[in-house]
Design a protein around this motif. Structure first.
Motif, short mmCIF file in Angstrom:
data_model
loop_
_atom_site.label_atom_id
_atom_site.label_comp_id
_atom_site.label_asym_id
_atom_site.label_seq_id
_atom_site.Cartn_x
_atom_site.Cartn_y
_atom_site.Cartn_z
N LEU A 161 0.83 -1.21 0.00
CA LEU A 161 0.00 0.00 0.00
C LEU A 161 0.86 1.26 0.00
O LEU A 161 0.65 2.18 -0.80
N PHE A 162 1.86 1.31 0.87
CA PHE A 162 2.69 2.52 0.96
C PHE A 162 3.65 2.63 -0.22
O PHE A 162 3.91 3.74 -0.70
N THR A 163 4.18 1.51 -0.67
CA THR A 163 5.10 1.56 -1.81
C THR A 163 4.39 2.04 -3.07
O THR A 163 5.01 2.67 -3.94
N THR A 164 3.10 1.78 -3.17
CA THR A 164 2.34 2.18 -4.35
C THR A 164 2.12 3.68 -4.40
O THR A 164 2.29 4.31 -5.45
N TYR A 165 1.77 4.29 -3.28
CA TYR A 165 1.32 5.67 -3.29
C TYR A 165 2.33 6.68 -2.76
O TYR A 165 2.22 7.87 -3.06
N PHE A 166 3.28 6.23 -1.96
CA PHE A 166 4.16 7.20 -1.30
C PHE A 166 5.06 7.97 -2.27
O PHE A 166 5.29 9.16 -2.07
N PRO A 167 5.62 7.35 -3.32
CA PRO A 167 6.51 8.13 -4.21
C PRO A 167 5.86 9.33 -4.87
O PRO A 167 6.56 10.24 -5.31
N ALA A 168 4.52 9.37 -4.94
CA ALA A 168 3.86 10.51 -5.61
C ALA A 168 4.02 11.80 -4.83
O ALA A 168 3.85 12.89 -5.41
N TRP A 169 4.37 11.73 -3.55
CA TRP A 169 4.50 12.95 -2.76
C TRP A 169 5.63 13.84 -3.28
O TRP A 169 5.51 15.07 -3.29
N ARG A 170 6.72 13.23 -3.70
CA ARG A 170 7.83 14.03 -4.20
C ARG A 170 7.43 14.76 -5.48
O ARG A 170 7.75 15.94 -5.68
N GLU A 171 6.73 14.06 -6.38
CA GLU A 171 6.28 14.70 -7.62
C GLU A 171 5.28 15.82 -7.33
O GLU A 171 5.29 16.87 -7.99
N TYR A 172 4.41 15.60 -6.36
CA TYR A 172 3.42 16.61 -6.01
C TYR A 172 4.08 17.86 -5.44
O TYR A 172 3.71 19.00 -5.80
N LEU A 173 5.07 17.69 -4.57
CA LEU A 173 5.79 18.85 -4.03
C LEU A 173 6.53 19.59 -5.14
O LEU A 173 6.58 20.83 -5.14
N ALA A 174 7.12 18.85 -6.09
CA ALA A 174 7.79 19.50 -7.20
C ALA A 174 6.80 20.27 -8.07
O ALA A 174 7.10 21.36 -8.57
N PHE A 175 5.59 19.73 -8.23
CA PHE A 175 4.54 20.42 -8.98
C PHE A 175 4.17 21.75 -8.31
O PHE A 175 4.06 22.79 -8.98
N LEU A 176 3.99 21.73 -6.99
CA LEU A 176 3.67 22.97 -6.28
C LEU A 176 4.83 23.95 -6.31
O LEU A 176 4.63 25.17 -6.42
N GLU A 177 6.06 23.44 -6.23
CA GLU A 177 7.22 24.32 -6.25
C GLU A 177 7.36 25.01 -7.61
O GLU A 177 7.75 26.17 -7.69
N ARG A 178 7.03 24.29 -8.68
CA ARG A 178 7.06 24.90 -10.01
C ARG A 178 6.04 26.02 -10.14
O ARG A 178 6.23 26.96 -10.92
N LYS A 179 4.96 25.93 -9.39
CA LYS A 179 3.98 27.02 -9.37
C LYS A 179 4.46 28.20 -8.54
O LYS A 179 4.13 29.36 -8.81
N LEU A 180 5.26 27.90 -7.50
CA LEU A 180 5.70 28.96 -6.59
C LEU A 180 6.86 29.77 -7.17
O LEU A 180 6.92 30.99 -6.98
N LEU A 181 7.78 29.12 -7.88
CA LEU A 181 9.00 29.80 -8.33
C LEU A 181 8.72 31.01 -9.22
O LEU A 181 9.34 32.07 -9.01
N PRO A 182 7.83 30.95 -10.23
CA PRO A 182 7.57 32.16 -11.03
C PRO A 182 7.01 33.31 -10.20
O PRO A 182 7.37 34.48 -10.41
N GLU A 183 6.13 33.00 -9.25
CA GLU A 183 5.58 34.04 -8.39
C GLU A 183 6.68 34.68 -7.54
O GLU A 183 6.74 35.91 -7.39
N THR A 184 7.58 33.84 -7.02
CA THR A 184 8.66 34.36 -6.18
C THR A 184 9.63 35.21 -6.99
O THR A 184 10.02 36.31 -6.57
#
Length: 442
Positions: free
Chosen positions: A197-220
């Motif tokens: 269960l955890f091996t299936t879903y846990f790696p997506a957190w890194r991609e999700y944080l990178a997605f949010l960071e890509r939204k933050l960098l232009p604003e910053t």
């Protein structure tokens, strides 16, 4: 939470029961069967022998993450009663119900443990990001797992609650369980299903944080490269986007803290049961827990960066408004000086203009013989009219002072609100999150 909205009256999306036979029933090892209809599952539960299986797994899903579980309450109650599952189990399906908004989007059921003489029950929920099939948008999903292991009979009961049909965890657990039938007769790691269960879903957190960071960098970058004495490239819409990102990073921190607690509790439980069998699973869960701590640190850093950028942008906009107000005040001061100068000129020339106008009327004439100004007795008409006009003017001015709200309302421009269809579409649109960040909803 009430269970009324957690179930359907008729099963639409598929549910699945996977049953693994004990390894000592035949020389060929384990066998498995998979049942995918509600009626067949009910017949199996009513006529099966309690010793006919070593692992019985029920997979239940929602049609969407905001829908009810695609199982009837009667069927799930039959499954619970046939296997003697404790009443506290109902806390788990209560987390999956029909909803219309993001209520309880950050709630996660903690690890709950019930022990008897020879068995242990474990159930919990986790939340995780998942990229939608259309691409570009992420959604926060929820999965739940109930697990019971009886050490005296080596029998396992598990129930997986998935947010969508054919979820990734369901497919991997199905492949794992069906693969047991071709394995050896020895008992496998009984805690392996939690690792899946955890091996299936846990790696997506890194991609999700990178997605949010890509939204933050232009604003910053745009905010830090802005000067108040130049045309601004940012505005209040950017401030709204930063506030939305701030809430997303706070959400990540909350969900990751819950996952960290779940992983810590599971590792501790498995170590108490049998460290030699579960050592691989414990190591995997501990690694996920360490990564969750790292993700929490990244989320905290990005949240602080979003807050700092938002504060800087708010100050920049405030200073810009103050500078514009100062410029407007300077312009108004210059206009006031001009008005004072014009008023002074008016007062200077007004008496002479009045005298010239008064004697230039037809009420007076110059007698060429006597060289004198001759006036007509009808001059009273001018005096009376002037007095009446002055009185009317002051009365009108007095009325305007005491009824300025009516005058302003009638003089204000009328706004065309459009037809009711446009208003309805706008109201439905505004129910979401109208920011520059893509709508990340369940």
């Amino acid at each position: 939470m009430s269970l009324n909205n957690c179930f359907v009256n008729q099963v639409v999306a598929p549910i699945e029961l996977i049953e693994i036979s004990p390894p000592n029933q035949s020389d060929e090892g384990r066998s498995s069967r998979r049942i995918s209809t509600a009626q067949a599952i009910e017949d199996c539960l009513n006529h099966s022998n309690p010793s006919d299986y070593s692992h019985r797994h029920l997979s239940i899903c929602q049609r969407t993450s905001w829908s009810s579980l695609q199982v009837t309450r009667e069927l799930l109650e039959l499954f619970v009663s046939k296997h003697g599952i404790s009443d506290s189990f109902w806390d788990l399906p209560s987390c999956f119900y029909h909803r219309n908004d993001d209520v309880e989007i950050n709630f996660g059921l903690p690890v709950t443990v019930n022990r008897t003489d020879s068995s242990i029950e474990i159930y919990y929920t986790i939340r995780y990001p998942e990229l939608k099939p259309n691409g570009g948008n992420w959604a926060i999903r929820q999965s739940g797992l109930y697990y019971r292991f009886d050490s005296s009979t080596s029998q396992i009961i598990s129930v997986l609650f998935s947010p969508t049909p054919n979820s990734a965890a369901h497919q991997k657990m199905e492949a794992f369980l069906l693969g047991l039938s071709s394995g050896s007769k020895s008992s496998p790691n009984p805690w392996r299903i939690h690792e899946i269960l955890f091996t299936t879903y846990f790696p997506a957190w890194r991609e999700y944080l990178a997605f949010l960071e890509r939204k933050l960098l232009p604003e910053t970058s745009t905010t830090f490269a802005t000067f108040i004495d130049e045309p601004l490239r940012v505005g209040y819409d950017n401030l709204s986007s930063l506030a939305s990102l701030d809430s997303k990073f706070l959400q990540v921190h909350t969900l990751m803290s819950h996952i960290e607690d779940v992983l810590k509790e599971l590792s501790s439980l498995f170590a108490q049961e049998d460290l030699s069998i579960a050592s691989g699973t414990i190591n995997t869960l501990d690694n996920h827990r360490r990564r969750s701590v790292a993700h929490c640190r990244v989320a905290n850093l990005l949240q602080q960066r979003a807050q700092t950028t938002a504060q800087l942008l708010a100050n920049t906009l405030s200073f810009r408004d103050q500078m514009l107000a100062k410029q407007q005040n300077g312009n108004m001061l210059q206009l006031n000086k001009s008005a004072v100068f014009l008023t002074t000129l008016t007062l200077l020339y007004l008496p002479a203009s009045f005298v010239a106008t008064f004697f230039g009327m037809n009420f007076f004439d110059l007698d060429s013989n006597s060289k004198r100004i001759v006036g007509t007795p009808m001059v009273w008409i001018y005096i009376v009219c002037s007095i009446l006009l002055t009185v009317v003017t002051f009365l009108a001015y007095y009325w305007v002072l005491h009824h300025d709200d009516v005058v302003v309302h009638r003089m204000s421009p009328k706004v065309n609100v459009g037809d009711w269809r446009a208003l309805a579409r706008r109201a439905l649109t505004m129910k979401g999150f109208p920011t520059k960040v893509e709508n990340i909803s369940v």
